[in-house]
Scaffold this active site. Structure first.
Site, mmCIF file in Angstrom:
data_model
loop_
_atom_site.group_PDB
_atom_site.id
_atom_site.type_symbol
_atom_site.label_atom_id
_atom_site.label_comp_id
_atom_site.label_asym_id
_atom_site.label_seq_id
_atom_site.Cartn_x
_atom_site.Cartn_y
_atom_site.Cartn_z
ATOM 1 N N TRP A 63 0.838 -1.197 0.000
ATOM 2 C CA TRP A 63 0.000 0.000 0.000
ATOM 3 C C TRP A 63 0.880 1.257 0.000
ATOM 4 O O TRP A 63 0.641 2.217 -0.739
ATOM 5 C CB TRP A 63 -0.928 -0.037 1.217
ATOM 6 N N ASP A 120 1.791 -8.507 -0.962
ATOM 7 C CA ASP A 120 0.363 -8.182 -0.972
ATOM 8 C C ASP A 120 0.160 -6.822 -1.623
ATOM 9 O O ASP A 120 0.868 -5.864 -1.315
ATOM 10 C CB ASP A 120 -0.190 -8.150 0.452
ATOM 11 N N TYR A 162 -4.271 0.546 -5.158
ATOM 12 C CA TYR A 162 -3.099 1.185 -4.565
ATOM 13 C C TYR A 162 -2.409 2.025 -5.642
ATOM 14 O O TYR A 162 -1.683 1.511 -6.490
ATOM 15 C CB TYR A 162 -2.121 0.151 -4.007
ATOM 16 N N HIS A 182 -11.893 -6.887 -1.461
ATOM 17 C CA HIS A 182 -11.218 -5.812 -0.733
ATOM 18 C C HIS A 182 -12.177 -5.093 0.219
ATOM 19 O O HIS A 182 -12.793 -4.091 -0.131
ATOM 20 C CB HIS A 182 -10.614 -4.825 -1.734
ATOM 21 N N SER A 204 -10.459 -9.791 2.375
ATOM 22 C CA SER A 204 -9.826 -8.852 3.303
ATOM 23 C C SER A 204 -10.978 -8.185 4.045
ATOM 24 O O SER A 204 -11.875 -7.615 3.410
ATOM 25 C CB SER A 204 -8.995 -7.821 2.537
#
Length: 328
Positions: free
Chosen positions: A21, A51, A56, A122, A153
């Site tokens: 991220w 990940d 992002y 997500h 997630s």
């Protein structure tokens, strides 16, 4: 670097991974050269799990990962991405077969891959977990060979527990750190019984547990630790793990004396997470090679004593728990 079994995927991954991220967006400015160098340093240190997510930096993170893979050649690490946050508004209807396929096709292009190792929904809205048709659509994408595995997630423990009822869910990514201990109560045991891999995200509580911040620390305007302090842009639990900043700073000062020798607080915080055998991989972020190497070194620390673990639990119970425990 030690490896752990990655659930039912048939793969083993390093217990310290790389969360990307920070090299994508929302953590202040990180230039491409620093981001690429951080990835190389992590992989050189034995990291075999990366990940990322399609949002992002609007794909920047995925493209940077692909660039590093091309530069290195050889066997690729396990690369997990996420899908679902590209929706202009979060609705169950938005997770249609067409949208899921389009998102995954985009990630395949950006990661320059033939098949995605893992796609995670997500942090979708809670209601989605009560719609089995969404998970059936992911099953079809596995059958088509676009993805090898899928998982979720989540924001909340309840979502993780519901997700594991679907047989195709092989992983759950969840916030877990010394300031967010609730997952260890029930979820961890059930995940172990179901052989579901756990990816521990936000392991340093957005840097709070690094011990480097003060009351007057300034964050860039593009850093979520400034613009999402109160949940203005997304779930506030993603920023400082939902702990009020001043409360977190005070708790950090109680933890600091427990860190001995030349160990950093950040390494200590990562080693604390690795004490839980239900956790498969921890994914701290890194903005430069030094951070990536330091993260990897946490795996070399000796186990923490029962006494130390108890003291961390006491600090959580007394200072942090009232602010976060039941919310997530």
């Amino acid at each position: 670097m030690q490896s752990r079994k990655f659930g039912r995927t048939g793969r083993d991954v390093s217990e310290i991974g790389f969360g990307s991220w920070a090299i994508g967006a929302a953590w202040g400015e990180v230039n491409d050269d620093d981001a690429v160098a951080a990835l190389h340093a992590a992989l050189d240190a034995g990291v075999t799990f990366i990940d990322t997510a399609d949002v992002y930096g609007d794909g920047r993170s995925e493209k940077l990962i692909a660039r590093v893979m091309k530069e290195r050649g050889g066997e690729r690490p396990f690369i997990a991405t996420k899908a679902g946050k590209r929706l202009p508004e979060q609705t169950v209807e938005g997770f249609s077969q067409k949208n899921l396929t389009d998102w995954i096709d985009r990630s395949l292009r950006y990661l320059e891959a033939d098949t995605l190792d893992l796609v995670q929904l997500h942090c979708p809205l809670t209601d989605l977990y009560y719609h089995p048709e969404v998970f059936e659509r992911l099953d079809r994408l596995v059958e088509q060979g676009k993805i090898r595995n899928y998982g979720v997630s989540v924001e909340r423990v309840e979502e993780a527990l519901k997700a594991m009822q679907y047989p195709g869910v092989v992983t759950v990514q969840i916030i877990f750190n010394a300031f967010r201990q609730r997952p260890a109560e029930l979820f961890f045991d059930l995940a172990k019984k179901n052989d579901v891999a756990i990816i521990a995200r936000v392991p340093l509580a957005s840097g709070l547990l690094s011990g480097k911040f003060k009351a007057d620390t300034k964050f860039e305007d593009s850093d979520h630790r400034k613009f999402n302090r109160h949940g203005e842009a997304f779930d506030v639990g993603e920023t400082f793990s939902g702990v009020p900043y001043e409360v977190g700073l005070a708790a950090v000062e109680r933890i600091r004396p427990l860190v001995s020798g030349d160990t950093t607080m950040a390494k200590f915080a990562l080693r604390w997470i690795l004490m839980f055998d239900a956790v498969t991989v921890v994914i701290p972020g890194a903005r430069n090679p030094a951070q990536a190497i330091s993260n990897a070194e946490a795996a070399d620390l000796p186990p923490l004593s029962d006494q130390l673990m108890g003291k961390i639990r006491d600090i959580y119970d007394q200072d942090i728990k009232p602010h976060v425990h039941q919310r997530w």
